[in-house]
Design an enzyme around this catalytic site. Sequence first.
Site, PDB file in Angstrom:
ATOM      1  CG  HIS A 110     -41.088  10.498   9.227  1.00  0.00           C
ATOM      2  ND1 HIS A 110     -39.977  10.073   8.531  1.00  0.00           N
ATOM      3  CD2 HIS A 110     -41.607   9.361   9.788  1.00  0.00           C
ATOM      4  CE1 HIS A 110     -39.847   8.769   8.654  1.00  0.00           C
ATOM      5  NE2 HIS A 110     -40.819   8.316   9.418  1.00  0.00           N
ATOM      6  CG  ASP A 140     -37.584  12.175   7.315  1.00  0.00           C
ATOM      7  OD1 ASP A 140     -38.111  12.785   8.258  1.00  0.00           O
ATOM      8  OD2 ASP A 140     -37.916  11.025   6.967  1.00  0.00           O
ATOM      9  CB  SER A 213     -39.301   5.776  10.980  1.00  0.00           C
ATOM     10  OG  SER A 213     -39.969   5.395   9.814  1.00  0.00           O
TER      11      SER A 213
END
Length: 471
Positions: A110, A140, A213
């Site tokens: 993402h 992901d 992230s």
Amino acid sequence: MKSLSIASLVCVALATAAAAQSQGEGTGEESLRQLQALSDGFAAVAAQVTPGVVSIVTEQTVTAQRSFRGTPWEFFGMPDSPSREQRREGQGSGVIVHYEGDSYIITNYHVVRKANKISVELTDERHFEAEVVGTDSLSDLAVLRIDEDELSSVPWGRSEDLRVGEWVLAIGNPFGWEHSISTGIVSAKGRRRFGENYGSFIQTDAAINPGNSGGALVNLRGELVGINTAIISRSGGYEGIGFAIPVDMARDVLRQLVEYGEVKRGLLGVVITDLDDVTAEALGMRNTRGVFVRSVGEDGPAEEAGVEQGDVILAVDGNPTRSTTALRSLIGASPPDTKVTLRLLRDRKEKEIVVELGELTEEVLTSARRSDPGEVSGGSLGLRLQELTPELARRLRYDEGTGVVVVAVRQGSRAFRRGFRQMDIILEINNEPLQSIDDFERILDELESGTAVMFLVRGRRETRFISLRLP
């Protein structure tokens, strides 16, 4: 040897502190010396690992249009503005690892999704444009490469060996603050993923914020044990619950993306759900440790092997399947054409069935979405959605014919707290009408984490606006 001495330093500091306290010597200079040894241990881990963590900046071109629908200007006939292209930047983190003698950067899918350009900054402030080796939306994860041979890397650890309560450090670029470090413990293992994602999460209370992230979660030996990925938060920032993808899974995904350019997963061909206490009792079970088969795919591997609707899957190759997360992880980690042995409960008796797995493809996923609404969209918000069919519209006495139906809202979730309820119809997001779940996903995909979003929702009694901040 260096990483071992770091962990040993911290352990010795704790042991010495405990001994000194028991002997009444934990005051003054001795206490300071013990605390300094503990501090030195964390500083040594940080110094060792930080050069292997990078800052990632992405650029994406999006088409924007200002709409006056739902505003006072609509009454005066104000036309929508023409579409125009805008450049949008995103931020994240990545971890340099070695595989088969080459250096790669692991990050979250993402972080780089739909990016036109990906830039990587190292700790020595050198900048590189990154090439995408491969991406895998279901885990992901994404793998990048830059044109540089001499790179510091973070050594591989084993997430399987992690213990709940073990200290870990999270390293990344929260809110753009490069190479920030936070500490915490492993709060839990095997937490379920969001939406369609495969695998499970490591839960930690180390501070993880937007921008973290793709960053590193490491143990006290300075070994990579997880890829920081998500948080649960009411404010959009750190509130003590963060999640990381286990490194054992990340390493396998990297291997497949490097070798094949894609991740190959086994397919069982069933629709499953977790057992609740009532269903378990009705099936004659003393606990909820198993996975209930809601339906079996026609002509799929499970049907051909003899799995039936209403079976409870207790184990795969002797590994207990106490939840849908466990079962999906075991099957997803098995290559196509693998033969696995399922231990089932049927008619209150256990039996074993051997299944030769099929292959999970995008076509299979698309077909599954159409046949079973599931939690295919809005999973991180706590929503389970379904296309608005003519039959559903008739049952809900809705004549307009457009929108997306909320078939379930997870109790206590972000969406539940903001006022979403079962059988609501989401008509618009940020003044853009919804025709399908694809529209829902497309609009939210174009928005950054932490963005405040306005939903127009038709409920049973009224049509209302609900605002919500994206996780």
